[in-house]
Scaffold this motif. Structure first.
Motif, PDB file in Angstrom:
ATOM      1  N   VAL A 193       0.835  -1.202   0.000  1.00 15.24           N
ATOM      2  CA  VAL A 193       0.000   0.000   0.000  1.00 15.24           C
ATOM      3  C   VAL A 193       0.874   1.258   0.000  1.00 15.24           C
ATOM      4  O   VAL A 193       1.830   1.369   0.757  1.00 15.24           O
ATOM      5  CB  VAL A 193      -0.959  -0.017   1.216  1.00 15.24           C
ATOM      6  N   GLY A 194       0.525   2.197  -0.893  1.00 16.77           N
ATOM      7  CA  GLY A 194       1.286   3.441  -0.996  1.00 16.77           C
ATOM      8  C   GLY A 194       0.558   4.617  -0.386  1.00 16.77           C
ATOM      9  O   GLY A 194       1.158   5.614  -0.023  1.00 16.77           O
ATOM     10  N   ASP A 195      -0.761   4.510  -0.291  1.00 19.16           N
ATOM     11  CA  ASP A 195      -1.550   5.582   0.311  1.00 19.16           C
ATOM     12  C   ASP A 195      -2.344   4.994   1.468  1.00 19.16           C
ATOM     13  O   ASP A 195      -3.370   4.358   1.281  1.00 19.16           O
ATOM     14  CB  ASP A 195      -2.489   6.197  -0.742  1.00 19.16           C
ATOM     15  N   PRO A 196      -1.835   5.193   2.691  1.00 17.50           N
ATOM     16  CA  PRO A 196      -2.455   4.549   3.859  1.00 17.50           C
ATOM     17  C   PRO A 196      -3.910   4.969   4.060  1.00 17.50           C
ATOM     18  O   PRO A 196      -4.704   4.207   4.604  1.00 17.50           O
ATOM     19  CB  PRO A 196      -1.589   5.023   5.033  1.00 17.50           C
ATOM     20  N   GLU A 197      -4.259   6.169   3.594  1.00 16.50           N
ATOM     21  CA  GLU A 197      -5.615   6.654   3.805  1.00 16.50           C
ATOM     22  C   GLU A 197      -6.646   5.893   2.974  1.00 16.50           C
ATOM     23  O   GLU A 197      -7.776   5.675   3.406  1.00 16.50           O
ATOM     24  CB  GLU A 197      -5.666   8.134   3.429  1.00 16.50           C
ATOM     25  N   THR A 198      -6.251   5.493   1.769  1.00 13.93           N
ATOM     26  CA  THR A 198      -7.197   4.850   0.861  1.00 13.93           C
ATOM     27  C   THR A 198      -6.925   3.354   0.685  1.00 13.93           C
ATOM     28  O   THR A 198      -7.778   2.633   0.174  1.00 13.93           O
ATOM     29  CB  THR A 198      -7.110   5.504  -0.534  1.00 13.93           C
ATOM     30  N   GLY A 212       4.005   6.084   7.832  1.00 14.50           N
ATOM     31  CA  GLY A 212       2.611   5.933   7.402  1.00 14.50           C
ATOM     32  C   GLY A 212       2.447   5.127   6.137  1.00 14.50           C
ATOM     33  O   GLY A 212       1.340   4.705   5.820  1.00 14.50           O
ATOM     34  N   VAL A 213       3.518   4.916   5.382  1.00 11.56           N
ATOM     35  CA  VAL A 213       3.391   4.252   4.075  1.00 11.56           C
ATOM     36  C   VAL A 213       3.931   2.820   4.127  1.00 11.56           C
ATOM     37  O   VAL A 213       5.143   2.615   4.198  1.00 11.56           O
ATOM     38  CB  VAL A 213       4.133   5.052   2.981  1.00 11.56           C
TER      39      VAL A 213
END
Lengths: 145, 160
Positions: free
Chosen positions: A46-51, B24-25
């Motif tokens: 995953v590169g965008d933790p939010e999505t 975070g990534v």
């Protein structure tokens, strides 16, 4: 090209490439300058933790591998290839949880260079997630250093 | 004249902000990418691991691993440049949204050797919506690049 050679390349290709194996890639179709490779969704990529969308870098790796596979099964039978350049356009985020498939096609090959197009999709195959175009070296037995 | 901040407070603030961005990534953790910081200058580091190999015969790094390293370095540099002023003003910069890649073009100049790689990104243009970033990567010699790339990015909107 013989079916035997294609099948051999197909089974050995991913297994012989540590980075592609690490990302869980599977070669599903191959032959005549074309290849299809899939990569399962993986939380680690995953590169965008939010999505929860997969990192562009992982998609790049899939497209680069798929393009290289297409070059290897071109009728000119190269013994090796390397990426000269690769341009990737990201059309939309891949749906989190979906497997990503890449289809590559060598659309022109000279004695020393292969020009390749790649399209990547998730479960919705009608809208590409990303497309890429690249130039790859052609290493032939004769030209081998 | 206002007394300058103690050096430790400055370093702690900047390192913590950078760390929160990287932690975070998941993909950055998975790849083991690190970023060395000198003031506002960042150098990306891709420590060598066997899993990064793309051609075991040579052996050489996978073009996809190199592309991922360059793209990550571009995104981190862009995010870092974006957060710098707010961070220095003492604002909370954790949880900021990341820029999204529009396109990315990698130029493979030399075979990636099975050893550590380094990269630095330059933001050539950064507007409200779009940014253009160039990245250079090298291994043993800073002047002998093994790959470079240019990419365009969509900036997160401030109101989000």
């Amino acid at each position: 090209m013989s079916n035997e050679r294609q099948t051999k390349i197909a089974t050995q290709f991913i297994g012989a490439i540590p980075y592609s194996r690490t990302l869980g890639m599977t070669l599903t179709e191959i032959g005549d300058g074309r290849a299809t490779i899939t990569m399962p969704y993986d939380d680690r990529l995953v590169g965008d933790p939010e999505t929860g969308v997969i990192a562009g870098g992982a998609v790049s790796a899939l497209m680069d591998t798929c393009a290289g596979a297409a070059v290897m099964v071109h009728e000119s039978q190269p013994i090796g290839t390397a990426t000269l350049d690769l341009r990737i356009d990201y059309m939309r985020p891949a749906k989190p949880g979906d497997m990503i498939s890449a289809i590559a096609e060598c659309y022109h090959v000279t004695r020393s260079v292969a020009f390749v197009r790649v399209t990547a999709t998730d479960a919705d195959e009608s809208r590409p997630v990303a497309t890429a175009t690249g130039a790859f070296t052609i290493q032939t037995a004769k030209a081998a250093e | 004249m206002k007394r300058p901040e103690p050096v430790q407070a400055v370093k702690q603030r900047r390192d913590a902000a950078l760390q929160s961005l990287l932690e975070g990534v998941p993909y950055i953790q998975f790849m083991g990418f690190r970023f060395d910081r000198r003031g506002d200058e960042l150098t990306g580091v891709m420590p060598y691991q066997d899993m990064l190999i793309g051609n075991p015969m040579l052996p050489a790094l996978h073009g996809g691993a190199t592309a991922a390293f360059l793209e990550t370095t571009a995104i981190v540099e862009l995010s870092w440049a974006m957060m710098w002023n707010r961070m220095e003003a003492g604002e909370d910069v954790t949880g900021l949204r990341l820029p999204k890649t529009i396109d990315f073009t990698v130029d493979y100049l030399r075979t990636g050797l099975p050893r550590d790689a380094y990269a630095r990104a330059t933001v050539n243009r950064s507007g409200r919506r779009y940014a253009s970033v160039h990245v250079e990567a090298w291994q043993d010699n800073r002047t002998r690049l093994f790959a470079q790339a240019t990419g365009h990015f969509l900036m997160p909107s401030i109101d989000d």
